[in-house]
Design an enzyme around this catalytic site. Structure first.
Site, PDB file in Angstrom:
ATOM      1  N   SER A 281      10.913   5.909   9.264  1.00 43.06           N
ATOM      2  CA  SER A 281      10.365   5.509  10.560  1.00 43.06           C
ATOM      3  C   SER A 281      10.851   4.105  10.897  1.00 43.06           C
ATOM      4  CB  SER A 281       8.836   5.530  10.495  1.00 43.06           C
ATOM      5  OG  SER A 281       8.288   4.976  11.680  1.00 43.06           O
TER       6      SER A 281
ATOM      7  N   CYS B 205       6.107  -7.714   7.190  1.00 41.90           N
ATOM      8  CA  CYS B 205       7.172  -7.296   8.109  1.00 41.90           C
ATOM      9  C   CYS B 205       7.568  -8.492   8.955  1.00 41.90           C
ATOM     10  CB  CYS B 205       6.659  -6.161   9.001  1.00 41.90           C
ATOM     11  SG  CYS B 205       7.932  -5.417  10.047  1.00 41.90           S
TER      12      CYS B 205
ATOM     13  N   GLY C 192       6.363  -2.540   6.453  1.00 41.19           N
ATOM     14  CA  GLY C 192       7.742  -2.999   6.562  1.00 41.19           C
ATOM     15  C   GLY C 192       8.621  -2.187   7.484  1.00 41.19           C
TER      16      GLY C 192
ATOM     17  N   CYS D 280       3.213   8.365   1.794  1.00 45.71           N
ATOM     18  CA  CYS D 280       3.641   7.323   2.738  1.00 45.71           C
ATOM     19  C   CYS D 280       3.917   6.059   1.933  1.00 45.71           C
ATOM     20  CB  CYS D 280       2.515   7.088   3.744  1.00 45.71           C
ATOM     21  SG  CYS D 280       2.831   5.714   4.858  1.00 45.71           S
TER      22      CYS D 280
ATOM     23  N   SER E 193       9.348   4.683  16.431  1.00 46.33           N
ATOM     24  CA  SER E 193       8.077   4.168  16.945  1.00 46.33           C
ATOM     25  C   SER E 193       8.286   3.791  18.406  1.00 46.33           C
ATOM     26  CB  SER E 193       7.652   2.948  16.139  1.00 46.33           C
ATOM     27  OG  SER E 193       7.399   3.330  14.817  1.00 46.33           O
ATOM     28  N   LEU E 194       8.025   4.736  19.281  1.00 48.49           N
ATOM     29  CA  LEU E 194       8.334   4.524  20.697  1.00 48.49           C
ATOM     30  C   LEU E 194       7.187   3.790  21.401  1.00 48.49           C
ATOM     31  CD1 LEU E 194      10.552   5.095  22.795  1.00 48.49           C
ATOM     32  CD2 LEU E 194       9.346   7.219  23.353  1.00 48.49           C
TER      33      LEU E 194
ATOM     34  N   CYS F  34      -2.486   1.457   5.812  1.00 49.46           N
ATOM     35  CA  CYS F  34      -1.858   0.411   6.584  1.00 49.46           C
ATOM     36  C   CYS F  34      -2.191   0.583   8.062  1.00 49.46           C
ATOM     37  CB  CYS F  34      -0.335   0.474   6.420  1.00 49.46           C
ATOM     38  SG  CYS F  34       0.190   1.094   4.842  1.00 49.46           S
TER      39      CYS F  34
ATOM     40  N   GLU G 181       0.829  -1.207   0.000  1.00 51.04           N
ATOM     41  CA  GLU G 181       0.000   0.000   0.000  1.00 51.04           C
ATOM     42  C   GLU G 181       0.863   1.256   0.000  1.00 51.04           C
ATOM     43  OE1 GLU G 181      -3.979  -1.552   2.315  1.00 51.04           O
ATOM     44  OE2 GLU G 181      -2.631  -0.183   3.334  1.00 51.04           O
TER      45      GLU G 181
ATOM     46  N   CYS H 134       0.007  -3.886  15.398  1.00 54.36           N
ATOM     47  CA  CYS H 134       0.167  -3.548  13.979  1.00 54.36           C
ATOM     48  C   CYS H 134      -0.330  -4.674  13.088  1.00 54.36           C
ATOM     49  CB  CYS H 134       1.640  -3.260  13.675  1.00 54.36           C
ATOM     50  SG  CYS H 134       1.961  -2.978  11.918  1.00 54.36           S
TER      51      CYS H 134
ATOM     52  N   ASN I 153      -5.400   2.727  14.995  1.00 53.88           N
ATOM     53  CA  ASN I 153      -6.321   2.391  13.916  1.00 53.88           C
ATOM     54  C   ASN I 153      -6.654   0.903  14.042  1.00 53.88           C
ATOM     55  OD1 ASN I 153      -7.827   2.744  11.655  1.00 53.88           O
ATOM     56  ND2 ASN I 153      -6.103   3.094  10.271  1.00 53.88           N
TER      57      ASN I 153
HETATM   58  N1  SAH Z   1       8.202  -0.438  10.619  1.00 46.88           N
HETATM   59  C1  SAH Z   1       8.363   0.940  10.798  1.00 46.88           C
HETATM   60  C2  SAH Z   1       7.623   1.793   9.789  1.00 46.88           C
HETATM   61  C3  SAH Z   1       6.229   1.350   9.412  1.00 46.88           C
HETATM   62  S1  SAH Z   1       5.023   1.481  10.650  1.00 46.88           S
HETATM   63  C4  SAH Z   1       7.994   1.347  12.218  1.00 46.88           C
HETATM   64  O1  SAH Z   1       7.468   0.508  12.936  1.00 46.88           O
HETATM   65  O2  SAH Z   1       8.265   2.483  12.590  1.00 46.88           O
HETATM   66  C5  SAH Z   1       4.690   3.223  10.729  1.00 46.88           C
HETATM   67  C6  SAH Z   1       4.054   3.670  12.029  1.00 46.88           C
HETATM   68  O3  SAH Z   1       2.685   3.224  12.148  1.00 46.88           O
HETATM   69  C7  SAH Z   1       4.749   3.145  13.257  1.00 46.88           C
HETATM   70  O4  SAH Z   1       4.880   4.155  14.225  1.00 46.88           O
HETATM   71  C8  SAH Z   1       3.799   2.086  13.726  1.00 46.88           C
HETATM   72  O5  SAH Z   1       4.038   1.772  15.065  1.00 46.88           O
HETATM   73  C9  SAH Z   1       2.463   2.699  13.466  1.00 46.88           C
HETATM   74  N2  SAH Z   1       1.335   1.759  13.457  1.00 46.88           N
HETATM   75  C10 SAH Z   1       1.340   0.472  13.104  1.00 46.88           C
HETATM   76  N3  SAH Z   1       0.106  -0.061  13.214  1.00 46.88           N
HETATM   77  C11 SAH Z   1      -0.708   0.920  13.641  1.00 46.88           C
HETATM   78  C12 SAH Z   1      -2.106   1.002  13.935  1.00 46.88           C
HETATM   79  N4  SAH Z   1      -2.898  -0.041  13.796  1.00 46.88           N
HETATM   80  N5  SAH Z   1      -2.604   2.190  14.346  1.00 46.88           N
HETATM   81  C13 SAH Z   1      -1.793   3.275  14.443  1.00 46.88           C
HETATM   82  N6  SAH Z   1      -0.484   3.266  14.194  1.00 46.88           N
HETATM   83  C14 SAH Z   1       0.066   2.101  13.802  1.00 46.88           C
HETATM   84 FE1  SF4 Z   2       6.689  -3.948  11.369  1.00 45.40          FE
HETATM   85 FE2  SF4 Z   2       6.498  -1.319  11.949  1.00 45.40          FE
HETATM   86 FE3  SF4 Z   2       4.317  -2.912  12.005  1.00 45.40          FE
HETATM   87 FE4  SF4 Z   2       6.180  -3.164  13.894  1.00 45.40          FE
HETATM   88  S1  SF4 Z   2       4.883  -1.354  13.511  1.00 45.40           S
HETATM   89  S2  SF4 Z   2       5.191  -4.846  12.778  1.00 45.40           S
HETATM   90  S3  SF4 Z   2       8.038  -2.776  12.731  1.00 45.40           S
HETATM   91  S4  SF4 Z   2       5.542  -2.404  10.202  1.00 45.40           S
END
Ligand code: SAH
Ligand code: SF4
Length: 411
Positions: A248, A151, A216, A144, A270-271, A390, A131, A158, A347
């Site tokens: 990120s 991943c 990813g 984005c 992503s803290l 995503c 996506e 996620c 989300n």
């Molecule tokens: N793998 C990398 C980049 C992709 S995820 C990472 O984890 O940073 C991009 C961002 O979306 C990250 O901060 C992730 O934690 C957040 N994210 C993932 N799933 C989510 C969800 N369901 N709702 C809100 N944010 C989410």
């Molecule tokens: Fe992978 Fe980022 Fe999702 Fe964690 S938040 S599973 S690192 S895509």
């Protein structure tokens, strides 16, 4: 507010046929491979493959570079400074196809989401899909993009993490997302409408920012992501400023300094939690690279300053990490690091055990962050009607901008 019936959605052939100068579908031209998205080295190799003499390669690469990345051409015919014979040879061997569009969704607020299909590799049972999302805002247009199909990490909130990794994207497939998005929003010089009467007003057409926040973990596909961002930032081509590209990461600590030194884009972390016990659960890679090590890598990130802050993403999960104590702990943890804080409403996706924090909880949380010296312009969630991106989009976030109390930061 949002009405699913207002979602414009187009599929497959109709969309492809209507696209501006759209090349044929990948499946119809299987033997030819696309060279759109390649680096200079990749284009050079492609030209050498079809017999362009060594001494002409550099000049020919420069010509192709400009047609592909400045003009956005999707076929070789219009390359007026390239000889007819070479154009024919290029056309016999290659295409300038973008990733194939499976579906395009347009939100009532202008956010666009594409489901893209990539060519199948030898061992793959089916063609992988990714996506890409475009978010127009008053002062910027953010794309984005994805770096992997699925991943390998499995952050518990996620959706991507529940998918088996199919593979890393190639550099050209990462760049291809930018090319495709520019096609679809008419973001090339002199571009006409993509053919379905849904072209954005010209003010909303520009992709000014790219965030690696799609599917990813980009630092697990380091070389390809770096090559792709070098193409994106090339001043004679797509010309995106590295200050407007943000990677990120879930916190692959050893790769952070390397990325900073070699790629030099902005960084987002992503803290999501302020102590290891909870982060171990939410972002399991934390067991390998705990918070203290991660923040140390952030403090040492090359180029870090008040004008080049690290963004800390914090997903708001009801009853999990959204208390006032969590907010205070977050502020304390980040003190001294030039930072922005991105509060992201969770989300939800089918089967998840988490819920998004209530609006009041988010506001209370944001207020603590503000009182500690952070400004927080609250952004309206975008693209809700198409579940933008995503489940992970910046667009759905409340952005809080950290301001060091003493600094007169320019941003
Ligand atoms: N793998 C990398 C980049 C992709 S995820 C990472 O984890 O940073 C991009 C961002 O979306 C990250 O901060 C992730 O934690 C957040 N994210 C993932 N799933 C989510 C969800 N369901 N709702 C809100 N944010 C989410
Ligand atoms: Fe992978 Fe980022 Fe999702 Fe964690 S938040 S599973 S690192 S895509």
């Amino acid at each position: 507010m949002t009405d699913v019936n207002q979602i414009a959605q187009v599929r497959d052939a109709a969309l492809q046929a209507g696209a501006r100068g759209a090349p044929p579908l990948a499946s119809q031209s299987a033997p030819r491979r696309s060279i759109a998205g390649l680096s200079r080295a990749g284009l050079k190799a492609a030209l050498a493959e079809i017999g362009v003499p060594e001494k002409q390669l550099k000049m020919r690469v420069n010509q192709l570079w400009s047609w592909i990345y400045v003009r956005g051409l999707t076929s070789f015919d219009a390359m007026s400074d390239v000889s007819k014979d070479l154009r024919r040879a290029l056309d016999d061997a290659f295409t300038l196809e973008r990733p194939e569009i499976v579906a395009e969704q347009v939100s009532v607020d202008g956010t666009r989401k594409w489901l893209l299909r990539l060519p199948k590799r030898g061992h793959e049972a089916r063609a992988p899909e990714i996506e890409t999302v475009y978010i127009p805002e008053s002062d910027r247009g953010t794309l984005c993009i994805s770096s992997q199909v699925g991943c390998t990490l499995n952050c518990s909130f996620c959706h991507t993490g529940t998918q088996r990794l199919v593979r890393n994207l190639e550099a050209a497939e990462i760049v291809g997302q930018i090319l495709l998005a520019r096609d679809r929003i008419g973001d090339w010089p002199g571009a006409g409408a993509p053919g379905d009467d849904r072209l954005l007003p010209s003010t909303e057409r520009k992709i000014s920012n790219v965030v690696l926040m799609g599917m990813g973990e980009p630092l697990y596909n380091f070389d390809n992501v770096k090559e792709a961002m070098d193409v994106a930032a090339d001043g004679d081509g797509l010309s995106l400023s590295k200050r407007r590209i943000t990677l990120s990461t879930s916190g692959i600590v050893p790769e952070i300094p390397r990325w900073g030194a070699e790629a030099g884009t902005m960084l987002a972390i992503s803290l999501h939690a302020t102590h290891d016990a909870l982060r171990d659960e939410l972002v399991p890679i934390n067991k390998k690279y705990p918070i203290a090590d991660l923040l140390e890598a952030c403090r040492n990130y090359p180029g870090l300053s008040n004008a080049r802050r690290i963004t800390f993403e914090y997903v708001m999960l009801k009853g999990v990490n959204d208390s006032l104590a969590d907010a205070r702990a977050l502020v304390k943890l980040l003190s001294g690091i030039p930072a922005k804080i991105n509060l992201i409403p969770f989300n939800p996706w089918p089967g998840t055990r988490y819920e998004c924090s209530g609006w009041e909880a988010i506001e209370r949380f944001a207020e603590v962050v503000n009182r500690a010296g952070y400004a927080s312009p609250v952004r309206t969630p975008r693209g809700r009607d198409i579940l933008a991106a995503c489940g992970q989009l910046k667009s759905e976030s409340i952005k809080t901008r950290a301001k060091e109390r003493t600094a007169s930061a320019t941003d």
